[in-house]
Write a protein that holds these residues in place. Structure first.
Motif: not given
Length: 392
Positions: A112-124
């Motif tokens: 919902x915040x435009x960070x992709x469909x399946x952002x991984x934990x490390x990227x988050x």
């Protein structure tokens, strides 16, 4: 934040859970092994609030996990925060028959915040905290004891970072007015039905070309048999028989148990052992699948012929444009099945025509299908325009 030593006894766990029960939210993660088993083997549980964090050893002799499981599944005052929590939730469901509730999944919120469909934990973590995670313990065998300090620190970091990210994410959702967008999604992943594996429905996961009732009846019987064998033996389904073998047997059933020696993908010993006998009994007992259970033909979706397929493609293009405009992941805004159903003429029961999705996308999607909206190229850019009849 206070980081506890590894918790291995019931009293320490009960005291921790009593304190966490007064927190507005807790971050939760698990480490497990499932490569060689049907049921995931829970090896470590990490939990934290804004004041303290701990890793709990569920394999410790005599430890009573009930206070923790009660906190997760019956305490409605504490929000449980996960990242891509499907498998963690499945483990809790396997242990209790319930799911953590209420819950919040940061991977879904990131959509919902435009960070992709399946952002991984490390990227988050990198995106929100600017922290690069140590990935050195990623391939740990979490079932082996003792765990060293580096392994435990690696595991606890999964919740200590999440505790910092969640309030920031929540604040941004409030500022953008998108918090309510996620309510339905969070309830969906908390639905216990998602984590049940009834053997009678196992056939639906297997691809097969035939739609003959007798073939599908055997497929249903064989898939249910395999599911029960895998559950009883605690082995992965594929260790019992692979999907393609089950599908082949459904279409070309052996006449007698001795024929199993010639089936590709099965051990020749099945021609004379008990598991082979049980498989043959499942085949013999199979009844043709009733018409009410037959899967719908892909090419018989109501009204979705060649023209309908083109309309569905236009809807997918509109979805990409609108998702980019409002900076959300397309999959959160609408799913392909809904778009195809809309193109085929369906108007009831579609999530894109309900609530916030209708406001942000569904209304325009309906207008496109019904001729009130069109694509146009303006100054070299693709734009949406209202038709003359709509503007009149």
């Amino acid at each position: 934040m206070h980081i506890h030593d590894l918790i291995t006894d019931s009293a320490a766990l009960a005291n921790l859970c009593a304190r966490l029960a007064d927190s507005p939210f807790v971050a939760v993660d698990t480490e497990f092994m499932r490569e060689n088993s049907y049921w995931p083997e829970l090896c470590l549980i990490q939990i934290a609030d804004e004041n303290e964090a701990a890793a709990i050893d569920p394999m410790a002799p005599g430890i009573d996990l009930k206070p923790l499981l009660d906190l997760l599944t019956t305490n409605e005052d504490v929000l449980k925060v996960f990242h891509a929590g499907g498998q963690d939730i499945e483990i809790v469901h396997n242990l209790t028959g319930k799911t953590p509730h209420p819950l919040f999944d940061t991977q879904i919120a990131a959509m919902a915040l435009g960070q992709g469909e399946q952002i991984g934990y490390s990227n988050l973590v990198d995106a929100w905290l600017g922290v690069a995670l140590d990935k050195g313990a990623r391939f740990t065998d979490w079932s082996r004891r003792p765990l060293d300090k580096r392994q435990i620190d690696y595991a606890i970091a999964d919740v200590t970072h999440l505790v910092k990210i969640f309030p920031r994410m929540l604040e941004k959702l409030k500022k953008t007015g998108r918090g309510e967008w996620l309510d339905q999604e969070m309830e969906r992943i908390a639905d216990p039905f998602n984590y049940e594996n009834p053997p009678e429905l196992a056939w639906q996961r297997i691809r097969i070309a035939s739609r003959k009732p007798e073939v599908l009846g055997r497929l249903k019987a064989l898939a249910a048999w395999r599911e029960r064998e895998a559950q009883t033996k605690n082995l992965p389904r594929g260790r019992i028989a692979k999907d393609e073998t089950i599908a082949d047997l459904a279409g070309n059933p052996p006449r007698q148990q001795a024929d199993l020696a010639r089936v590709r993908g099965l051990s020749a010993s099945w021609a004379g052992n008990d598991i082979g006998r049980r498989m043959m009994e499942a085949i013999a007992a199979a009844a043709p699948m009733p018409a009410s259970e037959l899967p719908a033909r892909e090419d018989r979706k109501p009204g979705l012929g060649k023209e309908g397929a083109l309309v569905a493609d236009l809807l997918k293009l509109l979805l990409k444009i609108r998702a980019k405009e409002i900076n959300v992941a397309p999959r959160l805004l609408g799913r392909s099945d809904d778009l195809e159903a809309l193109a085929a003429g369906q108007r009831e029961g579609l999530s894109i025509l309900e609530g916030w999705r209708c406001d942000q996308f569904g209304r325009d999607a309906l207008d496109l299908v019904e001729g009130r909206l069109a694509f146009a190229v303006v100054n070299g850019k693709l734009k949406m325009t209202r038709t003359e009849g709509e503007n009149a």
